[in-house]
Design a protein around this motif. Structure first.
Motif, PDB file in Angstrom:
ATOM      1  N   GLU A  47       0.826  -1.208   0.000  1.00  0.00           N
ATOM      2  CA  GLU A  47       0.000   0.000   0.000  1.00  0.00           C
ATOM      3  C   GLU A  47       0.860   1.257   0.000  1.00  0.00           C
ATOM      4  O   GLU A  47       0.490   2.270  -0.602  1.00  0.00           O
ATOM      5  CB  GLU A  47      -0.969   0.003   1.179  1.00  0.00           C
ATOM      6  N   VAL A  96      -6.498   7.282  -1.767  1.00  0.00           N
ATOM      7  CA  VAL A  96      -7.406   7.064  -0.629  1.00  0.00           C
ATOM      8  C   VAL A  96      -7.545   5.569  -0.345  1.00  0.00           C
ATOM      9  O   VAL A  96      -7.525   5.133   0.818  1.00  0.00           O
ATOM     10  CB  VAL A  96      -8.782   7.715  -0.905  1.00  0.00           C
ATOM     11  N   SER A  97      -7.652   4.781  -1.391  1.00  0.00           N
ATOM     12  CA  SER A  97      -7.769   3.333  -1.228  1.00  0.00           C
ATOM     13  C   SER A  97      -6.515   2.742  -0.583  1.00  0.00           C
ATOM     14  O   SER A  97      -6.596   1.859   0.269  1.00  0.00           O
ATOM     15  CB  SER A  97      -8.025   2.687  -2.591  1.00  0.00           C
ATOM     16  N   GLU A 151      -4.539   4.308   1.457  1.00  0.00           N
ATOM     17  CA  GLU A 151      -4.571   4.708   2.866  1.00  0.00           C
ATOM     18  C   GLU A 151      -5.453   3.760   3.676  1.00  0.00           C
ATOM     19  O   GLU A 151      -5.062   3.311   4.765  1.00  0.00           O
ATOM     20  CB  GLU A 151      -5.082   6.134   3.013  1.00  0.00           C
ATOM     21  N   ILE A 152      -6.621   3.442   3.146  1.00  0.00           N
ATOM     22  CA  ILE A 152      -7.530   2.538   3.849  1.00  0.00           C
ATOM     23  C   ILE A 152      -6.907   1.157   3.994  1.00  0.00           C
ATOM     24  O   ILE A 152      -6.961   0.541   5.067  1.00  0.00           O
ATOM     25  CB  ILE A 152      -8.886   2.471   3.115  1.00  0.00           C
ATOM     26  N   ARG A 203      -4.148   1.258   6.661  1.00  0.00           N
ATOM     27  CA  ARG A 203      -4.715   1.288   8.019  1.00  0.00           C
ATOM     28  C   ARG A 203      -5.248  -0.079   8.438  1.00  0.00           C
ATOM     29  O   ARG A 203      -5.089  -0.492   9.591  1.00  0.00           O
ATOM     30  CB  ARG A 203      -5.828   2.318   8.110  1.00  0.00           C
ATOM     31  N   ALA A 204      -5.881  -0.778   7.510  1.00  0.00           N
ATOM     32  CA  ALA A 204      -6.406  -2.114   7.821  1.00  0.00           C
ATOM     33  C   ALA A 204      -5.268  -3.073   8.149  1.00  0.00           C
ATOM     34  O   ALA A 204      -5.341  -3.827   9.127  1.00  0.00           O
ATOM     35  CB  ALA A 204      -7.234  -2.638   6.650  1.00  0.00           C
TER      36      ALA A 204
END
Length: 72
Positions: A17, A43-44, A46-47, A50-51
């Protein structure tokens, strides 16, 4: 799967990522490609990061619990 395997998978996911976010950021800064798609990728990424970070943190917490149980 063992905790170390899960943590390694999460670490690899974070690296993937990070690379994806870097590519999108370079495309946005350089004006290449579709800016909307690059923002969506950013943005994807980043998500996803974080996951994977949450999975890694949970694995670390489990290691700590297991170490505490073993000492007692």
């Amino acid at each position: 799967m063992q905790i170390t395997g899960i943590m390694n998978t999460a670490r690899q996911g974070m690296a993937t990522e990070t690379t994806r976010a870097g590519t999108a950021a370079r495309n946005i800064a350089g004006g290449t490609g579709d800016p909307a798609m690059d923002m969506l990728d950013l943005v994807s990424a980043e998500i996803g990061f974080r996951a994977n970070a949450a999975v890694f943190e949970t694995g670390a917490d489990l290691w700590e619990v297991l170490a505490t149980i073993k000492r007692d």
